[in-house]
Design a protein around this motif. Structure first.
Motif: not given
Length: 313
Positions: A266-272
């Protein structure tokens, strides 16, 4: 007569007579034995010292070889570090050219002041710090000094990366914003190529058999293939999610959400916040999966729909 008074007489071939006592003979033998023992001890000591010297000489040679290798690697790190600085400077310059090229097409008041190599607050603190005493001149850095240089340059690289990412995100956000709702409508294909291995709706269960409801589509494609956000939005969830494996869920507004499962990374995070076409992960086979593929869902007003209703044909 006592033993120490006993005499021994020896006649030589030339007729000469030699007379000596047993006491002197024993004393001479004892002295000879002591001398022999001393000689053996000295020989052993010098042999040990020679072996020890050879061992130390081999260790020293290995140390010199290892030191040379470490210095070579350290120099390579310095070279790589400097190359990254040059690359970052080039990226920054390209960002500025991009800004000048599109500034006539968007509201320039929303684009900020452009990329700054060093934060202004940091610059002010640096100029006020009187402990900096750098001067020009020749000099050879030791390992400690070289590591200090690497750390300082890494700080510069991070500042340049952060500033450029922020600036480019602003630019892309404005460009995407020009298209309005089109940027948040999930009509982009989420991978590069691939084939549909399982459609939306009722299907035969791939693992346990029987029939089950498939709330999305499965796109079979190679391991590590990039997975793209099919529309701009905000990441609601990013992480493990039961049978979905590594999973990302994005809210796009206007009642639309999309979900991506079974990824290897995964290359993103929650809230991004993400833009349309941004890489959010990579195809894998985590969770309940029989091989590399992407599970893709589209949700409209809380209900899953067939992604082909919205995907560009």
């Amino acid at each position: 007569m006592e033993e120490n008074e006993k005499k021994c007489e020896l006649t030589l071939p030339n007729g000469r007579h030699i007379e000596f006592s047993y006491a002197k003979l024993k004393a001479g033998a004892a002295i000879g034995a002591l001398l022999l023992a001393g000689a053996v001890s000295c020989a052993g000591y010098f042999y040990y010292q020679l072996a020890d010297y050879r061992s130390e000489a081999a260790d020293f040679a290995a140390y010199k070889q290892n030191k040379q290798e470490q210095q070579t690697k350290l120099q390579q790190l310095v070279n790589d570090n400097e190359r990254m600085l040059r690359d970052m400077a080039e990226i920054s310059n390209l960002e500025k050219k991009l800004r000048r090229a599109i500034i006539r097409d968007v509201d320039s008041s929303k684009l900020g002041e452009g990329t700054s190599m060093v934060d202004s607050t940091t610059a002010k603190e640096t100029s006020a710090n009187t402990s900096y005493t750098g001067k020009g001149g020749q000099g050879k850095l030791d390992v400690k000094g070289t590591m200090a240089v690497l750390r300082a340059q890494n700080v510069n690289i991070k500042q340049m990366l952060d500033a450029t990412k922020k600036s480019v995100s602003e630019l892309l956000g404005e460009v995407e914003g020009k298209s309005g709702a089109a940027a948040t409508f999930p009509d982009k294909w989420p991978t590069d190529g691939g084939v549909i291995s399982s459609s939306y709706g009722v299907r035969t269960g791939p693992i346990e058999g029987g029939y089950d409801w498939h709330p999305g589509i499965d796109i079979a494609v190679d391991f590590g293939t990039p997975v793209y956000a099919t529309a701009a939005g905000t990441v609601e969830q990013a992480g493990p999610n039961g049978g979905y494996g590594r999973y990302v869920r994005i809210a796009h507004g206007n009642g639309y959400e999309t979900a991506y499962g079974h990824m290897s990374g995964i290359a993103v995070a929650a809230g991004q916040s993400v833009i349309k076409g941004e890489i959010i992960g990579f195809v894998g086979s985590t969770g309940y999966s029989t091989g590399p593929h992407l599970h893709y869902e589209v949700v409209a007003d809380g209900q899953t729909i067939d992604p082909f209703y919205v995907l560009k044909q």
